[in-house]
Scaffold this motif. Structure first.
Motif, short mmCIF file in Angstrom:
data_model
loop_
_atom_site.label_atom_id
_atom_site.label_comp_id
_atom_site.label_asym_id
_atom_site.label_seq_id
_atom_site.Cartn_x
_atom_site.Cartn_y
_atom_site.Cartn_z
N LYS A 4 0.81 -1.25 -0.04
CA LYS A 4 0.01 0.03 -0.01
C LYS A 4 0.96 1.27 0.07
O LYS A 4 0.46 2.44 -0.53
N ASP A 5 2.01 1.08 0.41
CA ASP A 5 2.83 2.46 0.42
C ASP A 5 3.68 2.66 -0.75
O ASP A 5 4.29 3.67 -0.94
N LEU A 6 3.36 1.86 -1.78
CA LEU A 6 4.13 2.07 -3.08
C LEU A 6 3.52 3.15 -3.63
O LEU A 6 2.33 3.43 -3.69
N SER A 7 4.26 3.98 -4.47
CA SER A 7 3.92 5.16 -5.27
C SER A 7 2.99 6.35 -4.35
O SER A 7 2.15 6.55 -5.07
N GLY A 8 3.18 6.43 -3.36
CA GLY A 8 2.59 7.51 -2.63
C GLY A 8 1.71 6.94 -1.37
O GLY A 8 0.97 7.84 -0.89
N GLY A 9 1.48 5.61 -1.37
CA GLY A 9 0.61 5.20 -0.13
C GLY A 9 -0.66 5.35 -0.40
O GLY A 9 -1.29 4.86 -1.69
N GLU A 10 -1.64 5.48 0.41
CA GLU A 10 -3.12 5.35 0.29
C GLU A 10 -3.71 6.12 -0.88
O GLU A 10 -4.95 5.72 -1.34
N GLY A 11 -3.10 7.15 -1.17
CA GLY A 11 -3.80 8.08 -2.23
C GLY A 11 -3.73 7.44 -3.42
O GLY A 11 -4.55 7.97 -4.28
N ASP A 12 -2.99 6.43 -3.95
CA ASP A 12 -2.79 6.10 -5.25
C ASP A 12 -3.57 4.73 -5.31
O ASP A 12 -3.96 4.10 -4.24
N SER A 13 -4.23 4.80 -6.59
CA SER A 13 -4.89 3.34 -6.69
C SER A 13 -4.16 2.06 -6.62
O SER A 13 -2.70 2.18 -7.08
N ASP A 14 -4.71 0.84 -6.83
CA ASP A 14 -3.96 -0.20 -7.07
C ASP A 14 -3.45 -0.48 -8.33
O ASP A 14 -2.37 -1.05 -8.56
N GLU A 15 -4.33 0.21 -9.24
CA GLU A 15 -3.83 -0.01 -10.83
C GLU A 15 -2.31 0.76 -10.88
O GLU A 15 -1.64 0.27 -11.61
N VAL A 16 -2.06 2.11 -10.16
CA VAL A 16 -0.85 2.72 -10.34
C VAL A 16 0.46 1.71 -9.32
O VAL A 16 1.26 1.72 -9.81
N ARG A 17 -0.32 1.15 -8.64
CA ARG A 17 0.72 0.19 -7.73
C ARG A 17 1.30 -1.04 -8.68
O ARG A 17 2.38 -1.13 -8.47
N ASN A 18 0.21 -1.43 -9.26
CA ASN A 18 0.52 -2.60 -10.01
C ASN A 18 1.56 -2.54 -11.06
O ASN A 18 1.92 -3.49 -11.65
N LYS A 19 1.75 -1.35 -11.61
CA LYS A 19 2.55 -0.87 -12.45
C LYS A 19 4.13 -1.22 -12.11
O LYS A 19 4.75 -1.31 -12.86
N ASN A 20 4.33 -1.45 -10.61
CA ASN A 20 5.56 -1.92 -10.33
C ASN A 20 5.88 -3.19 -10.40
O ASN A 20 6.98 -3.80 -10.04
N PHE A 21 5.15 -4.23 -10.89
CA PHE A 21 5.16 -5.52 -11.04
C PHE A 21 4.97 -6.02 -12.41
O PHE A 21 4.44 -5.55 -13.16
N PHE A 22 6.15 -7.04 -12.83
CA PHE A 22 6.13 -7.82 -14.20
C PHE A 22 6.12 -8.94 -13.91
O PHE A 22 6.58 -9.57 -12.94
N ALA A 23 5.46 -9.77 -14.76
CA ALA A 23 5.64 -11.24 -14.83
C ALA A 23 5.50 -11.82 -16.15
O ALA A 23 5.20 -11.29 -17.24
N SER A 24 6.08 -13.04 -16.28
CA SER A 24 6.42 -13.86 -17.71
C SER A 24 6.04 -15.19 -17.49
O SER A 24 6.80 -15.68 -16.60
N LEU A 25 5.55 -15.92 -18.50
CA LEU A 25 5.14 -17.30 -18.31
C LEU A 25 6.34 -18.03 -19.04
O LEU A 25 6.95 -17.29 -19.86
N ASN A 26 6.65 -19.43 -18.63
CA ASN A 26 7.52 -20.17 -19.80
C ASN A 26 6.54 -20.33 -20.91
O ASN A 26 5.63 -21.27 -20.80
#
Length: 550
Positions: free
Chosen positions: A141-163
């Motif tokens: 929740k503290d990512l990108s400014g804490g509670e003021g940001d949406s989960d959509e903004v926070r989720n931009k910090n994560f990446f995933a790839s499949l085999n």
């Protein structure tokens, strides 16, 4: 008696042991015991098959990861965990199996959960549930400014790839994070339109965490029993329909194509950039691989002598790019005033890494983009000096001068004069004029009739990019005729404007006066002649008398 006592003691100890075992079993069951299976795992990876937790209570899954699985892990001493951290953490030990793992995988098709997925089948979505105790829900929740940001903004910090050898999906994954017990966190990674190739039952997933957490990239793996691998007959059918010309049923494994990083698009705001100006260069970097992500990307930008970087570094770092993805970056540049008006090349050197055949490889590539530069057009024509008046039939010479005040030469300069003049169409070819130089052209100016004369000087030239420019400088003058026709109407309206000329006295005597005067003059002349003849006779008579007297 002693024999009876020993039997009683043995019975009591057996009862205590049974109750202890039953208590441990019930405790483990209620705390979400993890059962280790898949004895045939040749990679040595311990696979966890969790008890199905109720869909409405995800916290039970978290409880399993934090308590029950830790007890069982300590008792069984597994070899490795399902997750392996690939970050640079040489001073730490590898995380234990219960710190992070894939807790469940769901396949959905037509709104229903599939219990089995066959080789070559495509599902609407695949949902992967992961538990990770290395960070808390508060950290998320503290990512990108804490509670003021949406989960959509926070989720931009994560990446995933499949085999890509087992699962293929053209969509980007979506993340959903939820809070568990004691500020723990679990999350789901969802892929849409996933096709199972049937190569094996192993699911491998790589997840990149925010750099400020210091976790780096984590590789997860799990064996899925609900998957049906390819049979030899299906393998032969697959090879028969393959685009390759190889008809054999057994082919050696071919490594996927090496991923390539390129500049797919760039924009600098127009057709060219002007010297002595600033501009922004927008670059779009694209990972062209359809199968492999790349990470640890370093892009070095080398600008030519004509450009300078403005307030930015010549190096760009990108942590990760998924397959067939793009990222845009903008750099500020300045053009030097003396930049040559040609296309200048900017060189980009790429260095990145990719996992190919379960081995991390370092790759490099390079690319050049060209940006045309134009110099400021400072070619000027000095004011044309023409006489205020000229006479019809009398030609005069005029000079036209021009100067190149720019930083680069101009080419194919020509000068021409046009208008209602006596010699229209005069043209001179000057040639090239270097920067800071001046030149001139001469023309003959004349008029065919009196009145106003209008004309213009036309200068044509080309710049270094072969763009033709034309300068026109108009002029006017007045032509005077030697026999200017009088205007009777103006004479009648202004009689006092003319001064009468004096008439000679002899022009005032009429003709008859001249005739009378001539007759009188003739009579007077005849009288004088007769008088002179008479006096002559008298003189002769006097001389004769004198002779006689002698």
């Amino acid at each position: 008696m002693n024999h009876l006592s020993s039997r009683v003691i043995s019975l009591v100890l057996a009862v205590i042991f049974l109750f202890s075992a039953a208590g441990i079993s019930f405790a483990t069951l209620f705390r979400g015991t993890t059962v280790y299976a898949e004895e045939g795992d040749t990679a040595g990876t311990t696979t966890q098959v969790e008890s199905q937790a109720p869909k409405e209570e995800p916290d039970a899954v978290l409880s399993s990861s934090r308590a029950g699985s830790r007890m069982l892990a300590a008792a069984n001493e597994p070899k490795t965990g399902e997750g392996t951290d690939t970050g640079d953490k040489n001073d730490e030990q590898d995380p234990s199996p219960n710190e992070y793992s894939i807790q469940g995988v769901e396949f959905w098709l037509g709104g229903e959960r599939k219990q089995e997925v066959s080789s070559g089948q495509t599902v609407d979505r695949m949902v992967i549930t992961i538990v990770d105790t290395r960070f808390s829900y508060k950290d998320y929740k503290d990512l990108s400014g804490g509670e003021g940001d949406s989960d959509e903004v926070r989720n931009k910090n994560f990446f995933a790839s499949l085999n890509s050898e087992n699962f293929k999906s053209e969509s980007e994954p979506s993340f959903v994070f939820k809070e568990g017990k004691k500020d723990s966190v679990y999350y789901t990674v969802t892929y849409a339109s996933v096709r199972y190739t049937g190569e094996s039952k192993t699911l491998r997933l790589s997840v990149s965490y925010p750099p400020e957490w210091g976790i780096g990239m984590t590789d997860f793996s799990k064996e899925l029993n609900e998957l049906k691998v390819k049979s030899p007959s299906s393998e032969r059918e697959h090879n028969k329909n393959d685009d390759d010309d190889d008809d054999s049923s057994s082919r050696p494994d071919i490594a996927p194509p090496t991923p390539t990083l390129i500049v797919s698009e760039f924009d600098y705001g127009g057709a060219s950039v002007a010297a002595a100006s600033d501009f922004s260069l927008k670059l779009r970097f694209t990972n062209t691989s359809k199968k492999l992500p790349i990470d640890n990307i370093v892009i070095k930008i080398t600008v030519p002598e004509a450009f300078t970087l403005k307030g930015s570094s010549n190096t760009i770092y990108l942590e990760k790019m998924s397959r067939e993805s793009s990222i845009e970056r903008t750099i500020a540049l300045s053009v030097k005033p003396g930049a040559e008006p040609i296309s200048h090349a900017i060189k980009l050197d790429f260095a990145y890494e990719a996992v190919i055949d379960e081995a991390r490889k370092q790759l490099t590539s390079e690319q050049e983009i060209s940006i045309p530069v134009t110099q400021l057009d400072r070619f000027t024509l000095n004011p044309v000096e023409v006489p205020s008046e000229l006479y019809v039939g009398d030609d005069t010479s005029i000079e036209v001068s021009f100067v190149n005040k720019g930083k680069s030469p101009i080419y194919n300069v020509s000068a021409e004069i046009a208008g209602n003049i006596a010699q229209p169409g005069q043209r001179q070819f000057i040639g090239n004029i270097e920067a800071g130089k001046e030149d001139s052209a001469d023309f003959q100016l004349g008029a065919l009739e009196g009145g106003e004369v209008k004309g213009e000087i036309i200068i044509t030239y080309e710049d270094a990019n072969m763009h033709v420019t034309e300068i026109r400088e108009p002029f006017t003058t007045t032509a005077i005729s030697f026999s200017m026709p009088s205007d009777d109407g103006m004479d009648a309206m202004n009689p006092m404007d003319e001064v009468p000329e004096e008439t000679p006295w002899y022009q005032t005597i009429p003709v008859w006066g001249w005739m009378v005067g001539g007759v009188v003059l003739m009579i007077f002349a005849a009288f004088l002649i007769r008088l002179m003849l008479a006096r002559r006779k008298e003189d002769e008579a006097f001389l004769e008398d004198d002779d006689e007297d002698i």
